[in-house]
Design a protein around this motif. Structure first.
Motif, short mmCIF file in Angstrom:
data_model
loop_
_atom_site.label_atom_id
_atom_site.label_comp_id
_atom_site.label_asym_id
_atom_site.label_seq_id
_atom_site.Cartn_x
_atom_site.Cartn_y
_atom_site.Cartn_z
N PRO A 49 0.83 -1.20 0.00
CA PRO A 49 0.00 0.00 0.00
C PRO A 49 0.87 1.25 0.00
CG PRO A 49 -0.75 -1.54 1.68
CD PRO A 49 0.50 -2.10 1.11
N GLY A 50 0.42 2.23 -0.75
CA GLY A 50 1.10 3.52 -0.76
C GLY A 50 2.25 3.61 -1.75
N GLU A 51 2.51 2.51 -2.46
CA GLU A 51 3.63 2.55 -3.39
C GLU A 51 3.27 3.31 -4.66
OE1 GLU A 51 6.60 -1.22 -2.80
OE2 GLU A 51 4.82 -1.51 -4.02
N TYR A 79 -5.73 -1.44 -3.45
CA TYR A 79 -4.30 -1.66 -3.23
C TYR A 79 -3.65 -0.42 -2.63
CZ TYR A 79 -4.70 -5.56 -6.58
OH TYR A 79 -5.03 -6.69 -7.25
N GLY A 80 -4.25 0.72 -2.90
CA GLY A 80 -3.66 1.98 -2.43
C GLY A 80 -2.41 2.35 -3.19
N LEU A 81 -2.45 2.20 -4.50
CA LEU A 81 -1.27 2.49 -5.31
C LEU A 81 -1.41 3.85 -6.00
CD1 LEU A 81 -0.77 -0.93 -7.11
CD2 LEU A 81 0.34 -0.11 -5.03
N ARG A 82 -0.26 4.47 -6.25
CA ARG A 82 -0.25 5.64 -7.11
C ARG A 82 0.31 5.15 -8.45
NH1 ARG A 82 2.54 10.62 -8.21
NH2 ARG A 82 4.51 9.85 -7.41
N LEU A 157 13.24 9.17 -12.03
CA LEU A 157 12.86 10.56 -12.28
C LEU A 157 11.47 10.86 -11.74
CD1 LEU A 157 14.92 12.21 -14.00
CD2 LEU A 157 13.20 12.21 -15.81
N MET A 158 10.58 9.89 -11.87
CA MET A 158 9.20 10.09 -11.44
C MET A 158 9.00 9.70 -9.98
SD MET A 158 7.42 8.49 -14.79
CE MET A 158 5.74 9.00 -14.50
N GLY A 159 10.05 9.25 -9.34
CA GLY A 159 9.93 8.86 -7.94
C GLY A 159 9.13 7.59 -7.75
N ALA A 160 9.22 6.67 -8.70
CA ALA A 160 8.44 5.44 -8.58
C ALA A 160 9.18 4.43 -7.70
CB ALA A 160 8.21 4.84 -9.96
N ASP A 161 8.42 3.61 -6.95
CA ASP A 161 9.02 2.57 -6.12
C ASP A 161 9.19 1.28 -6.90
OD1 ASP A 161 8.87 4.15 -3.70
OD2 ASP A 161 6.71 3.88 -3.89
N LYS A 162 8.42 1.13 -7.96
CA LYS A 162 8.40 -0.14 -8.66
C LYS A 162 8.04 0.10 -10.13
CE LYS A 162 7.69 -3.47 -5.52
NZ LYS A 162 6.82 -3.98 -4.48
N ILE A 163 8.51 -0.79 -10.96
CA ILE A 163 8.10 -0.75 -12.36
C ILE A 163 7.29 -2.01 -12.62
CG2 ILE A 163 8.87 -0.73 -14.76
CD1 ILE A 163 11.48 0.52 -13.80
N ALA A 164 6.12 -1.85 -13.19
CA ALA A 164 5.34 -3.01 -13.61
C ALA A 164 5.39 -3.08 -15.13
CB ALA A 164 3.90 -2.88 -13.13
#
Lengths: 375, 421
Positions: A49-51, A79-82, A157-164
């Protein structure tokens, strides 16, 4: 009389699932497909959550379905995803420009933020320009290596925690076959692309669709009326992956479960513990993850910048050693590295910066290239 | 065996190519690369032209080296050779004869043969099967090894113990290979100098007689009741295979039954080692086939040199470093007799089974990239028998049919664990 849906038993079936052989109606198939993806996400604990999750969006069927599904499932199950869309512009006229337009249309409809990183801006070379230097073969090597980094950099660059990414079961199966055919132990151990959650790059990756058959993804997109771009890349026909792809299609025709079976095999391969494995380090030039002193992208770029585009492809260790020592190459050697025949040799050898002075670096360089196969 | 049939058909073109190859590479064909004297008769790899004598030496040495390197066969150990009559296994038989010279301490003079006949499910008529058997028996008798004929029909009479992993015989040679060799030599010396023991040859002939009497089909054919039973069994077998829908599944079924039959023969006759004649080319195909069938976890077991899944009977594959081409050449040059038997996929469509699709793919790619087979084979070499996540102490749960460790525990594999960060 047409077969009825085996799940609800009332509506006429709209398809026979390639994966299970069940005849399902449209609504039941959509529900089953969504539920399976949800289960894969939950069972694999892909997200927290929050990722912030960057979806690698190419505009093709897989990434379009992935973006659609993640948005849908995120709302449905909380899921609480951005979610973000991340696209890479390789600079391939007639292919990527049109597919990026599809991504933009999807962005408008879904309202997800989109970021595009381009090869030209990251590396100073577009794929079209690379292909002009390189000829028809090996283009996918450049494109693949560059895209891996481009996605990572875009995600950072986008501050992402994960790439899907939208890799499906067919992609995973092809990769298993390909790595086996090439004897690429390093990649086989890393799970043959079966979605290493730790990721190889800077940003962890996941493949929520890796158990979904390509056929079902296409059917899902079709039933949902998703707008995607479907044309093969202009450089793809020469790629070695084509062999694995053609083989997989035949295997699937002979036995549909072969796709899933290959994925399972890839996960369950166990390699001898006494093998020398490439160690994970960082590139001395750009700091990216690398198993060699220089990451593959830097070697390829070095080749391009020197006018020797094949420097990073195949086994040219001796020539690389020569370059490192600052010795001039003969015309014949330059030709083997892909230099154009009519081109004048460069006026002076550009030193490799700190690499040129380090004796060991190029000498140790052993790129695990394809074994006399064009990749 | 399916294996050999496919290769059998390649013998023709290969032997035709021979002259062409040599003519087109005059530089490497002037003299044998080994002895530098005789004129070569074949080119194994580009640039490696061999004369007949050197090729033979190279071929036999490779076999001996394979057994020596792996220390697979203990001196005096009884070895069973699984023969189909195809090129690879026939060539293996010849190699065993070559290395069985009695003066060698590590000779295989206790070898014997099991020949399996599965014509019933491969579309052979009774007359054709009889013909094949006759050819086989001629070869078997000429080999002077004791032999057993195993008909696929016998699988209906197999005991259920065939599905069990038997622990290794503790009285067997537990000590080191070196000690075993020394012990054997000492024993031989004692026999030579001491009491009059039966010469080796006599023992072998006795064994051969015994085993001939053992074969149930031989005198059984005269007995109408037995013949009827055989016919019923054949009918049963054909029905069994008929009930299997896809060719892929039929191939797998046949392979399982064949392995059980060979294992049974080895157990009842007291053999601890079985030799299978799978070539490098065949193994490359098998690796990719099994990969596509989801057997990734047991690839090493299925294709490795030594396969000890049954516990008491170890299967070894001494032909695994020969390419199908080398074997075909050897058989052609040295007159190794082979028997052609149709396999399940003979005359089947190109895409009829996973096995067939892979075979065609590998042969096609091999023609374009000559390193394909060896690369795949070497990839297989890098696999490990023990699953990566297995705890070494616990006895793994085994598959009932293939006796490999189960790979269906869908616990958290290392790739499914949550990502760091």
């Amino acid at each position: 009389m047409p077969a009825t849906c085996s799940a609800c038993g009332t509506s006429p079936a709209a398809l026979r699932r390639p994966k299970t052989g069940h005849a399902l109606c449209r609504a039941c198939f959509l529900a089953a497909f969504e539920e399976e993806t949800h289960q894969a996400i939950v069972a694999g604990r892909l997200f927290r959550p929050g990722e912030t999750v960057a979806i690698g969006a190419s505009g093709g069927k897989d990434s379009t379905v992935l973006a659609h599904l993640l948005q849908l499932l995120d709302q449905r199950h909380g899921y609480g995803l951005r979610l973000l869309l991340l696209s890479v512009d390789e600079g391939i006229a007639g292919y990527r420009d049109a597919s990026l337009a599809a991504v933009r249309r999807h962005q408008h409809r879904s309202g997800l933020p989109l970021h595009v990183v381009s090869y030209r801006q990251l590396y100073g070379w577009s794929m079209d320009r690379i292909a002009r230097h390189l000829g028809p073969r090996n283009n996918c090597t450049f494109c693949g290596v560059f895209r891996r980094q481009a996605l990572d950099r875009g995600a950072l660059l986008m501050g992402a925690d994960k790439i899907a990414t939208g890799h499906n079961a067919d992609d995973v199966a092809e990769t298993v076959l390909m790595n086996f055919l090439r004897g690429d132990v390093g990649r086989l151990r890393r799970g043959a692309g079966a979605g290493p959650a730790g990721g190889e790059g800077a940003v962890p990756r996941c493949k929520p669709l890796r158990h979904a058959y390509e056929k079902e993804i296409v059917l899902y997109a079709y039933f949902q009326g998703l707008d995607y771009f479907s044309t093969e890349c202009v450089y793809a026909p020469q790629a070695y992956r084509g062999y694995a792809r053609a083989l997989l299609k035949e295997l699937e025709a002979a036995r549909p479960s072969a796709v899933a079976d290959l994925g399972h095999s890839g996960e369950r391969l166990s390699l001898r513990s006494d093998l020398r494995m490439p160690a994970r380090g960082t590139c001395q030039r750009c700091g990216y993850v690398a198993s060699q002193p220089l990451c593959k992208a830097c070697v390829l770029l070095e080749g391009l910048d020197r006018g020797l585009p094949k420097l990073g492809i195949g086994k040219h260790r001796r020539l690389r050693d020569k370059l490192q020592d600052g010795q001039p190459l003969t015309q014949e050697e330059r030709r083997r590295l892909g230099a154009l025949a009519e081109e004048e040799p460069p006026e002076e050898q550009v030193p490799l910066g700190e690499l040129g002075r380090d004796e060991e670096l190029w000498g140790k360089q052993e790129l695990r290239g394809p074994r006399d196969l064009d990749f | 065996m399916v294996v050999c049939v496919a290769l059998c058909m390649t013998v023709g073109p290969y032997s035709g190519n021979r002259l062409a190859l040599i003519v087109s590479f005059p530089s490497c064909a002037e003299k044998c690369m080994k002895c530098k004297e005789a004129s070569p008769v074949l080119v194994i790899r580009v640039g490696d032209a061999f004369c007949k004598a050197c090729f033979r030496e190279y071929f036999v040495h490779k076999f001996r080296a394979m057994l020596g390197k792996n220390r697979a066969i203990y001196p005096g150990e009884k070895v069973l050779l699984a023969l189909s009559g195809g090129p690879a296994s026939s060539s293996m038989l010849r190699q065993v004869q070559e290395v069985s010279a009695p003066q060698r301490s590590n000779s295989l003079h206790l070898a014997s043969l099991v020949c399996y006949s599965e014509g019933a499910v491969c579309g052979q008529s009774l007359a054709e099967r009889g013909d094949t058997l006759l050819q086989m028996e001629t070869i078997l008798q000429a080999s002077r090894f004791p032999y057993h004929l195993a008909h696929l029909e016998e699988v209906f009479d197999l005991p259920s113990s065939i599905l069990q992993h038997a622990p290794h015989n503790p009285t067997g040679p537990k000590n080191s290979y070196k000690e075993a060799v020394e012990g054997f030599i000492r024993q031989q010396r004692r026999e030579e100098g001491g009491s009059p023991s039966l010469p080796e040859r006599q023992i072998q002939e006795k064994l051969a007689e015994v085993s001939l009497r053992d074969v149930p089909g031989m005198e059984g054919l005269a007995d109408p009741e037995a013949r009827l039973l055989a016919a019923v069994r054949t009918e049963q077998l054909i029905r069994l295979f008929g009930s299997v829908k896809t060719l892929t599944a039929k191939e797998e079924l046949l392979q399982t039954l064949r392995n059980h039959l060979i294992l049974h023969t080895a157990r009842t006759q007291g053999y601890s080692k079985v030799m299978m004649g799978e070539s490098c080319t065949r193994l490359a195909v098998k690796l990719l086939t099994n990969l596509s069938l989801g057997r990734g976890a047991s690839l090493a077991m299925d294709t490795g040199f030594s396969d000890d899944r049954h516990g008491d009977v170890v299967v070894v594959r001494p032909m695994r470093e020969y390419s199908a081409k080398e074997i075909a050449f050897y058989n052609h040059l040295f007159g190794v007799p082979t028997v052609f038997t149709p396999a399940l996929d003979t005359k089947a469509l190109e895409k009829a089974s996973i096995h067939r699709v892979i075979e065609r793919f590998v042969y096609g790619l091999q023609a374009e990239f000559p390193s394909t087979v060896s690369t795949v084979y070497r990839t297989g070499e890098k696999l490990s028998v023990t699953p990566g996540d297995a705890s070494p102490a616990a006895e793994p749960e085994r598959c009932l049919l293939c006796l490999c460790a189960l790979d269906t525990n869908v616990g958290k594999c290392k790739r499914c664990l949550p990502a760091p960060g």
